[in-house]
Design a protein around this motif. Structure first.
Motif, PDB file in Angstrom:
ATOM      1  N   GLU A 131      24.660 -22.310 -35.283  1.00  0.00           N
ATOM      2  CA  GLU A 131      24.780 -20.865 -35.143  1.00  0.00           C
ATOM      3  C   GLU A 131      26.220 -20.448 -34.796  1.00  0.00           C
ATOM      4  OE1 GLU A 131      20.683 -21.864 -33.332  1.00  0.00           O
ATOM      5  OE2 GLU A 131      22.673 -22.762 -33.508  1.00  0.00           O
TER       6      GLU A 131
ATOM      7  N   PHE B 254      28.074 -17.796 -32.550  1.00  0.00           N
ATOM      8  CA  PHE B 254      27.799 -16.928 -31.404  1.00  0.00           C
ATOM      9  C   PHE B 254      28.892 -15.864 -31.304  1.00  0.00           C
ATOM     10  CE2 PHE B 254      25.656 -20.901 -30.566  1.00  0.00           C
ATOM     11  CZ  PHE B 254      24.406 -20.481 -30.115  1.00  0.00           C
TER      12      PHE B 254
ATOM     13  N   TYR C 212      19.728 -18.306 -24.846  1.00  0.00           N
ATOM     14  CA  TYR C 212      19.304 -18.516 -26.237  1.00  0.00           C
ATOM     15  C   TYR C 212      19.092 -19.999 -26.512  1.00  0.00           C
ATOM     16  CZ  TYR C 212      19.627 -19.262 -31.233  1.00  0.00           C
ATOM     17  OH  TYR C 212      19.369 -19.706 -32.505  1.00  0.00           O
TER      18      TYR C 212
ATOM     19  N   GLY D 287      16.835 -21.479 -29.200  1.00  0.00           N
ATOM     20  CA  GLY D 287      17.520 -22.420 -30.085  1.00  0.00           C
ATOM     21  C   GLY D 287      16.915 -23.803 -30.116  1.00  0.00           C
TER      22      GLY D 287
ATOM     23  N   GLU E 192      16.392 -21.840 -35.464  1.00  0.00           N
ATOM     24  CA  GLU E 192      17.832 -21.712 -35.663  1.00  0.00           C
ATOM     25  C   GLU E 192      18.158 -20.498 -36.522  1.00  0.00           C
ATOM     26  OE1 GLU E 192      20.489 -24.557 -38.106  1.00  0.00           O
ATOM     27  OE2 GLU E 192      20.558 -25.344 -36.062  1.00  0.00           O
ATOM     28  N   TYR E 193      19.188 -19.746 -36.142  1.00  0.00           N
ATOM     29  CA  TYR E 193      19.625 -18.574 -36.890  1.00  0.00           C
ATOM     30  C   TYR E 193      21.061 -18.810 -37.375  1.00  0.00           C
ATOM     31  CZ  TYR E 193      15.587 -16.115 -34.948  1.00  0.00           C
ATOM     32  OH  TYR E 193      14.306 -15.735 -34.623  1.00  0.00           O
TER      33      TYR E 193
ATOM     34  N   SER F 200      23.528 -16.404 -37.056  1.00  0.00           N
ATOM     35  CA  SER F 200      24.411 -15.822 -36.041  1.00  0.00           C
ATOM     36  C   SER F 200      23.600 -15.303 -34.870  1.00  0.00           C
ATOM     37  CB  SER F 200      25.247 -14.687 -36.640  1.00  0.00           C
ATOM     38  OG  SER F 200      24.429 -13.599 -37.032  1.00  0.00           O
ATOM     39  N   VAL F 201      24.234 -15.343 -33.704  1.00  0.00           N
ATOM     40  CA  VAL F 201      23.607 -14.855 -32.478  1.00  0.00           C
ATOM     41  C   VAL F 201      24.611 -13.944 -31.792  1.00  0.00           C
ATOM     42  CG1 VAL F 201      22.584 -15.484 -30.266  1.00  0.00           C
ATOM     43  CG2 VAL F 201      22.254 -16.979 -32.249  1.00  0.00           C
TER      44      VAL F 201
ATOM     45  N   ILE G 275      20.066 -10.060 -26.997  1.00  0.00           N
ATOM     46  CA  ILE G 275      20.455 -11.208 -27.804  1.00  0.00           C
ATOM     47  C   ILE G 275      19.938 -10.910 -29.202  1.00  0.00           C
ATOM     48  CG2 ILE G 275      20.222 -13.688 -28.190  1.00  0.00           C
ATOM     49  CD1 ILE G 275      19.713 -14.057 -25.226  1.00  0.00           C
TER      50      ILE G 275
ATOM     51  N   CYS H  72      19.560 -11.886 -33.008  1.00  0.00           N
ATOM     52  CA  CYS H  72      19.619 -13.066 -33.883  1.00  0.00           C
ATOM     53  C   CYS H  72      19.432 -12.644 -35.333  1.00  0.00           C
ATOM     54  CB  CYS H  72      18.529 -14.063 -33.500  1.00  0.00           C
ATOM     55  SG  CYS H  72      18.562 -14.564 -31.765  1.00  0.00           S
ATOM     56  N   LYS H  73      20.238 -13.237 -36.218  1.00  0.00           N
ATOM     57  CA  LYS H  73      20.104 -12.952 -37.647  1.00  0.00           C
ATOM     58  C   LYS H  73      20.075 -14.262 -38.424  1.00  0.00           C
ATOM     59  CE  LYS H  73      22.412  -8.445 -37.626  1.00  0.00           C
ATOM     60  NZ  LYS H  73      23.511  -7.628 -38.204  1.00  0.00           N
TER      61      LYS H  73
END
Length: 243
Positions: free
Chosen positions: A199, A201, A219, A224, A228-229, A231-232, A240, A242-243
């Motif tokens: 990720e 951040f 996160y 996490g 899993e993303y 970006s955070v 927070i 998340c994408k």
């Protein structure tokens, strides 16, 4: 009569003694005034550690920004001014200049400790804990936070903030081994890469970083570990994203 002669002799001897003393003092002062600077001895005790400033660098700085000292009367060389000139260079954090009786000017200088190494497309330099920047001469120092960017972002306030954040990361037992690098965009916003995580951040400007890293920690610990993303975003208080 004898008493009068005794008094006259005593006064004469006293005057002679005073004259000799004054003459000696004048001669000593004149000798001191005429004592010349016979050489310059420069020491940089921590040069082997960082190699930012060597003995020749110190001599060049003093020569260019203060002036020549060799063969000048010792009393005309302002050692305090020499210290100020050297301390005006961000790469030198402390120094001392003094004369010894043999007429040698001694200068000892200590280098600033880098806490962040900034690498942009067209520039590379270090930051110390006060935000002073100085150019890279050799390979990047170990134990410094690496900051990368597409375009050089130079701002005194930002430099101080990023230096403070880097120092905080370096001193934090959790994040010091985990932060792989920082990436800066053209506006000075920071993204953090964590070792072992894919990720990105996003923390924004290097302010309030203690709480932002706290959100990164939450996160990693709560989300996490199982998902899993890409970006955070931890820029905003209590959020927070998340994408």
């Amino acid at each position: 009569m004898k008493r009068t002669i005794s008094i006259i002799l005593s006064c004469t001897l006293a005057v002679l003694a005073i004259g000799i003393t004054v003459t000696g003092l004048i001669g000593e002062h004149r000798c001191h005034r005429e004592r010349l600077c016979r050489g310059i001895d420069v020491q940089v005790p921590d040069y082997p550690v960082y190699r930012f400033v060597c003995q020749d660098d110190v001599i060049s700085i003093v020569s260019e920004e203060y002036g020549a000292s060799l063969n000048r009367p010792v009393d005309s060389v302002n050692t305090h001014r020499i210290e100020q000139v050297l301390l005006g260079k961000g790469v030198i954090k402390d120094c001392i200049a003094y004369f010894t009786n043999d007429g040698i000017l001694h200068i000892e200088a200590w280098q600033s400790t880098p806490v962040a190494a900034l690498k942009f497309t067209d520039a590379e330099y270090y930051l110390d804990s006060k935000g002073n920047c100085f150019p890279v001469k050799e390979d990047w120092c170990k134990n410094t936070i690496k900051v990368y960017g597409m375009r050089e972002f130079t701002n005194t306030v930002w430099n101080k903030r990023i230096a403070a954040m880097a120092q905080w990361i370096k001193n934090d037992p959790r994040w010091q081994p985990l932060v792989e690098k920082l990436v800066c965009d053209d506006n000075g916003n920071i993204s953090v890469y964590i070792k072992g995580k894919n990720e990105l951040f996003l923390i924004g400007q290097p302010t309030g970083y203690e709480k932002k890293f706290g959100r990164i920690g939450r996160y990693i610990d709560k989300i996490g570990s199982y998902k899993e993303y890409d970006s955070v975003n931890v820029k905003y208080k209590g959020q927070i994203v998340c994408k």
